[in-house]
Design a protein around this motif. Structure first.
Motif, PDB file in Angstrom:
ATOM      1  N   GLY A  34      23.181   5.243 -52.464  1.00 13.76           N
ATOM      2  CA  GLY A  34      24.593   5.440 -52.762  1.00 13.76           C
ATOM      3  C   GLY A  34      25.564   4.838 -51.776  1.00 13.76           C
ATOM      4  O   GLY A  34      26.781   4.958 -51.958  1.00 13.76           O
ATOM      5  N   TYR A  35      25.076   4.166 -50.742  1.00 13.06           N
ATOM      6  CA  TYR A  35      25.995   3.560 -49.771  1.00 13.06           C
ATOM      7  C   TYR A  35      26.671   2.337 -50.367  1.00 13.06           C
ATOM      8  O   TYR A  35      26.074   1.589 -51.139  1.00 13.06           O
ATOM      9  N   ARG A  36      27.918   2.132 -49.984  1.00 10.57           N
ATOM     10  CA  ARG A  36      28.708   1.034 -50.542  1.00 10.57           C
ATOM     11  C   ARG A  36      28.185  -0.310 -50.063  1.00 10.57           C
ATOM     12  O   ARG A  36      27.861  -0.490 -48.888  1.00 10.57           O
ATOM     13  N   SER A  37      28.154  -1.259 -50.991  1.00 13.05           N
ATOM     14  CA  SER A  37      27.634  -2.589 -50.677  1.00 13.05           C
ATOM     15  C   SER A  37      28.693  -3.664 -50.890  1.00 13.05           C
ATOM     16  O   SER A  37      29.480  -3.598 -51.834  1.00 13.05           O
ATOM     17  N   VAL A  38      28.697  -4.630 -49.987  1.00 11.13           N
ATOM     18  CA  VAL A  38      29.513  -5.832 -50.127  1.00 11.13           C
ATOM     19  C   VAL A  38      28.566  -6.994 -50.416  1.00 11.13           C
ATOM     20  O   VAL A  38      27.522  -7.116 -49.773  1.00 11.13           O
ATOM     21  N   GLU A  39      28.909  -7.832 -51.398  1.00 12.22           N
ATOM     22  CA  GLU A  39      28.036  -8.941 -51.779  1.00 12.22           C
ATOM     23  C   GLU A  39      28.504 -10.254 -51.159  1.00 12.22           C
ATOM     24  O   GLU A  39      29.708 -10.535 -51.115  1.00 12.22           O
ATOM     25  N   LEU A  40      27.540 -11.033 -50.687  1.00 11.78           N
ATOM     26  CA  LEU A  40      27.806 -12.375 -50.179  1.00 11.78           C
ATOM     27  C   LEU A  40      26.940 -13.368 -50.943  1.00 11.78           C
ATOM     28  O   LEU A  40      25.726 -13.178 -51.036  1.00 11.78           O
ATOM     29  N   PRO A  41      27.522 -14.434 -51.512  1.00 10.63           N
ATOM     30  CA  PRO A  41      26.708 -15.416 -52.244  1.00 10.63           C
ATOM     31  C   PRO A  41      25.958 -16.324 -51.276  1.00 10.63           C
ATOM     32  O   PRO A  41      26.420 -16.611 -50.173  1.00 10.63           O
ATOM     33  N   TYR A  42      24.778 -16.769 -51.696  1.00  8.68           N
ATOM     34  CA  TYR A  42      24.029 -17.749 -50.913  1.00  8.68           C
ATOM     35  C   TYR A  42      23.139 -18.549 -51.850  1.00  8.68           C
ATOM     36  O   TYR A  42      22.882 -18.137 -52.991  1.00  8.68           O
TER      37      TYR A  42
ATOM     38  N   GLU B  45      28.940  -0.788 -45.330  1.00 12.21           N
ATOM     39  CA  GLU B  45      27.726  -0.020 -45.016  1.00 12.21           C
ATOM     40  C   GLU B  45      26.466  -0.820 -45.339  1.00 12.21           C
ATOM     41  O   GLU B  45      25.451  -0.710 -44.644  1.00 12.21           O
ATOM     42  N   VAL B  46      26.535  -1.597 -46.411  1.00 10.79           N
ATOM     43  CA  VAL B  46      25.444  -2.495 -46.801  1.00 10.79           C
ATOM     44  C   VAL B  46      26.061  -3.839 -47.140  1.00 10.79           C
ATOM     45  O   VAL B  46      27.087  -3.899 -47.825  1.00 10.79           O
ATOM     46  N   VAL B  47      25.446  -4.908 -46.674  1.00  8.63           N
ATOM     47  CA  VAL B  47      25.878  -6.258 -47.050  1.00  8.63           C
ATOM     48  C   VAL B  47      24.695  -6.916 -47.743  1.00  8.63           C
ATOM     49  O   VAL B  47      23.633  -7.093 -47.152  1.00  8.63           O
ATOM     50  N   THR B  48      24.871  -7.253 -49.009  1.00  7.00           N
ATOM     51  CA  THR B  48      23.788  -7.781 -49.834  1.00  7.00           C
ATOM     52  C   THR B  48      24.007  -9.259 -50.116  1.00  7.00           C
ATOM     53  O   THR B  48      25.076  -9.653 -50.596  1.00  7.00           O
ATOM     54  N   ALA B  49      23.011 -10.070 -49.813  1.00  8.44           N
ATOM     55  CA  ALA B  49      23.064 -11.491 -50.144  1.00  8.44           C
ATOM     56  C   ALA B  49      22.657 -11.673 -51.603  1.00  8.44           C
ATOM     57  O   ALA B  49      21.602 -11.195 -52.022  1.00  8.44           O
ATOM     58  N   VAL B  50      23.501 -12.342 -52.374  1.00  7.49           N
ATOM     59  CA  VAL B  50      23.262 -12.531 -53.807  1.00  7.49           C
ATOM     60  C   VAL B  50      23.145 -14.020 -54.096  1.00  7.49           C
ATOM     61  O   VAL B  50      24.012 -14.806 -53.713  1.00  7.49           O
ATOM     62  N   ARG B  51      22.068 -14.409 -54.776  1.00  8.15           N
ATOM     63  CA  ARG B  51      21.858 -15.820 -55.103  1.00  8.15           C
ATOM     64  C   ARG B  51      22.953 -16.339 -56.014  1.00  8.15           C
ATOM     65  O   ARG B  51      23.347 -15.689 -56.975  1.00  8.15           O
TER      66      ARG B  51
ATOM     67  N   ASP C  10      15.984  -8.826 -51.296  1.00  5.22           N
ATOM     68  CA  ASP C  10      15.742  -8.011 -50.112  1.00  5.22           C
ATOM     69  C   ASP C  10      16.546  -8.481 -48.905  1.00  5.22           C
ATOM     70  O   ASP C  10      16.449  -7.872 -47.835  1.00  5.22           O
ATOM     71  N   TYR C  11      17.319  -9.535 -49.052  1.00  7.92           N
ATOM     72  CA  TYR C  11      18.104 -10.054 -47.938  1.00  7.92           C
ATOM     73  C   TYR C  11      19.372  -9.218 -47.815  1.00  7.92           C
ATOM     74  O   TYR C  11      20.337  -9.422 -48.549  1.00  7.92           O
ATOM     75  N   ARG C  12      19.380  -8.269 -46.869  1.00  5.73           N
ATOM     76  CA  ARG C  12      20.493  -7.334 -46.746  1.00  5.73           C
ATOM     77  C   ARG C  12      20.694  -6.921 -45.294  1.00  5.73           C
ATOM     78  O   ARG C  12      19.735  -6.882 -44.512  1.00  5.73           O
ATOM     79  N   LEU C  13      21.922  -6.600 -44.976  1.00  2.06           N
ATOM     80  CA  LEU C  13      22.233  -5.934 -43.709  1.00  2.06           C
ATOM     81  C   LEU C  13      22.484  -4.466 -44.007  1.00  2.06           C
ATOM     82  O   LEU C  13      23.235  -4.130 -44.930  1.00  2.06           O
ATOM     83  N   LEU C  14      21.869  -3.586 -43.210  1.00  5.95           N
ATOM     84  CA  LEU C  14      21.986  -2.149 -43.402  1.00  5.95           C
ATOM     85  C   LEU C  14      22.563  -1.501 -42.152  1.00  5.95           C
ATOM     86  O   LEU C  14      22.055  -1.717 -41.041  1.00  5.95           O
TER      87      LEU C  14
ATOM     88  N   MET D  30      27.304 -11.755 -42.529  1.00  4.51           N
ATOM     89  CA  MET D  30      26.924 -10.376 -42.826  1.00  4.51           C
ATOM     90  C   MET D  30      27.420  -9.440 -41.725  1.00  4.51           C
ATOM     91  O   MET D  30      27.965  -8.352 -42.005  1.00  4.51           O
ATOM     92  N   VAL D  31      27.206  -9.842 -40.484  1.00  5.78           N
ATOM     93  CA  VAL D  31      27.634  -9.015 -39.354  1.00  5.78           C
ATOM     94  C   VAL D  31      29.148  -8.839 -39.368  1.00  5.78           C
ATOM     95  O   VAL D  31      29.663  -7.739 -39.092  1.00  5.78           O
ATOM     96  N   SER D  32      29.875  -9.889 -39.719  1.00  3.49           N
ATOM     97  CA  SER D  32      31.337  -9.794 -39.786  1.00  3.49           C
ATOM     98  C   SER D  32      31.769  -8.771 -40.828  1.00  3.49           C
ATOM     99  O   SER D  32      32.687  -7.967 -40.588  1.00  3.49           O
ATOM    100  N   GLU D  33      31.106  -8.785 -41.995  1.00  4.69           N
ATOM    101  CA  GLU D  33      31.435  -7.812 -43.042  1.00  4.69           C
ATOM    102  C   GLU D  33      31.108  -6.390 -42.583  1.00  4.69           C
ATOM    103  O   GLU D  33      31.854  -5.443 -42.857  1.00  4.69           O
ATOM    104  N   TRP D  34      29.990  -6.249 -41.875  1.00  5.11           N
ATOM    105  CA  TRP D  34      29.593  -4.928 -41.382  1.00  5.11           C
ATOM    106  C   TRP D  34      30.597  -4.413 -40.352  1.00  5.11           C
ATOM    107  O   TRP D  34      31.002  -3.244 -40.407  1.00  5.11           O
TER     108      TRP D  34
END
Length: 318
Positions: free
Chosen positions: A194-202, A122-128, A164-168, A113-117
Motif C-alpha cells: 500500500g505504499y505510494r509509488s512514483v513511476e520513472l520510465p526507462y 516511498e517507492v520509486v518504480t522503473a517502468v519500461r 523488480d527495478y525499484r527503490l524502496l 530514483m534517489v532524487s524522487e525518494w
C-alpha cells in the motif's frame, strides 16, 4: 543497534560472469549509491570468483570497496535471493534499490530514483517505455499477463511494464521483509503493502552478455504463481463451470426423457457417449489440477522452511 547509512543497492546474481564486473563498476559510479550488496544465488560459473577477485584487487590498491557478497548455499531462486539481500540491508540502509545484475536495468537511473525518494516518494518504480529492446513476443506476452492479472485480482493492480527495478524506503523494506510466504511474487507483494509509488520510465536493453535463466515455461509458471498467490478466482471459475455443466446435463436428461415419451426408445450412439465422457473427464481433471495447486501451496506454507541459507558473507570494506 546498527546505524542506517544512505542508499544500498541489492542485486541477485546467477551465472553472470560475462557482465558482473561491468555491473559493479557502473553501480558504484552512480552518485547517491552508498553500498552494493550482491547475492550469489548458487551460480555454476565464475561469478563468485570474479566478484572476489574484483574486491581483492581494490583492497590491494587501498581503494574503498563498499560491496558485500552474500553467497547462498544453492540456487534458491531470484525471489529468495532478493529477500536475502533485503534482510541483510534492512537495519543498515535508509533506502534500498532492487536491480537485476545483467545490465538490462540501467544503473544510471538510480540517481533519478534517489532524487524522487528524497523528494518524498516511498517507492520509486522503473517502468519500461515503448522503446523496449526485448523481443516482440516477450513484450506482448508480458502485456497480456498484466491485463489478465488485473482482471482476475481485485486487491491490487499492477502497473504494466513495472518489474523488480525499484527503490524502496526503509519503511517499505521493513514491511516487505515481514511477508514470509513461500510462493513469493514481488511484483504483487510490493503494491499490496500500500505504499505510494512514483513511476520513472526507462528503456530495457538487450543483454550484453550471458544467457537468461528464464525459459518460457519458467515465465509461464511465474505468471501462474502471481495469479494463484493473489486470487481464488480460478477455484470460483471451476465451481461455476461445474454448475453450468451439471445444468446442461440435467436439461439434456429431461430432453431425452421427453423424446422417449413422445417417439419411443432411442438407441444411444457410441460417439456422443464418448464425447460426453471425455469432456466431463477433462473438466474434472483440470478442476482437480487447479485445486491441487492451491492445496500444494498450503502444504508448502505449512512446512515453514527458511527461504534461503547463507554460506558466507564477504565484506568488501568501505
Amino acid at each position: 543497534m546498527t546505524t542506517r547509512n544512505g542508499v544500498w543497492v541489492v542485486a541477485a546474481c546467477f551465472n553472470e560472469e560475462a557482465v558482473i564486473v561491468r555491473f559493479i563498476e557502473r553501480v558504484l559510479a552512480v552518485p547517491g549509491v552508498d553500498h552494493l550488496v550482491l547475492i550469489d544465488d548458487g551460480s555454476r560459473d565464475a561469478t563468485r570468483d570474479q566478484i572476489r577477485t574484483f574486491l581483492a584487487q581494490r583492497r590491494s590498491l587501498g581503494v574503498p570497496v563498499p560491496v558485500t557478497l552474500l553467497e547462498l548455499t544453492r540456487n534458491f531462486g531470484k525471489e529468495a535471493a532478493m529477500l536475502a539481500g533485503l534482510d541483510h540491508v534492512r537495519e543498515r540502509c535508509e533506502a534500498a534499490v532492487l536491480i537485476d545484475s545483467d545490465l538490462q536495468h540501467p544503473p544510471e537511473l538510480i540517481e533519478a530514483m534517489v532524487s524522487e525518494w528524497r523528494a518524498g516518494a516511498e517507492v520509486v518504480t522503473a517502468v519500461r517505455d515503448d522503446r523496449d529492446q526485448e523481443s516482440r513476443l516477450k513484450v506482448l506476452s508480458a502485456s497480456w499477463f498484466y491485463r489478465v492479472f488485473n482482471k482476475v485480482v481485485d486487491s491490487i493492480q499492477l502497473q504494466e511494464g513495472a518489474g523488480d527495478y525499484r527503490l524502496l524506503d526503509v519503511a517499505v523494506v521493513d514491511a516487505f521483509t515481514r511477508l514470509r510466504e513461500s510462493s513469493r511474487f514481488s511484483k504483487g507483494l510490493l503494491p499490496w503493502t500500500g505504499y505510494r509509488s512514483v513511476e520513472l520510465p526507462y528503456q530495457r536493453v538487450s543483454r550484453v552478455g550471458g544467457t537468461t535463466s528464464w525459459s518460457p515455461l519458467k515465465l509461464i509458471g511465474y505468471a501462474f504463481d502471481g495469479i494463484f498467490s493473489f486470487s481464488v478466482l480460478p477455484l470460483k471459475v471451476w465451481t461455476g463451470l461445474g454448475v453450468l455443466v451439471s445444468g446442461i446435463s440435467l436439461l439434456y436428461a429431461l430432453l431425452i426423457a421427453l423424446r422417449t415419451a413422445l417417439v419411443g426408445r432411442d438407441v444411444p450412439g457410441y460417439a456422443s457417449l464418448m464425447v460426453a465422457v471425455l469432456f466431463l473427464g477433462g473438466i474434472q481433471l483440470i478442476g482437480i489440477g487447479v485445486l491441487g495447486d492451491y492445496i500444494g501451496r498450503i502444504y508448502v506454507e505449512s512446512k515453514a522452511r527458511p527461504h534461503y541459507f547463507i554460506r558466507s558473507i564477504d565484506q568488501g570494506g568501505a
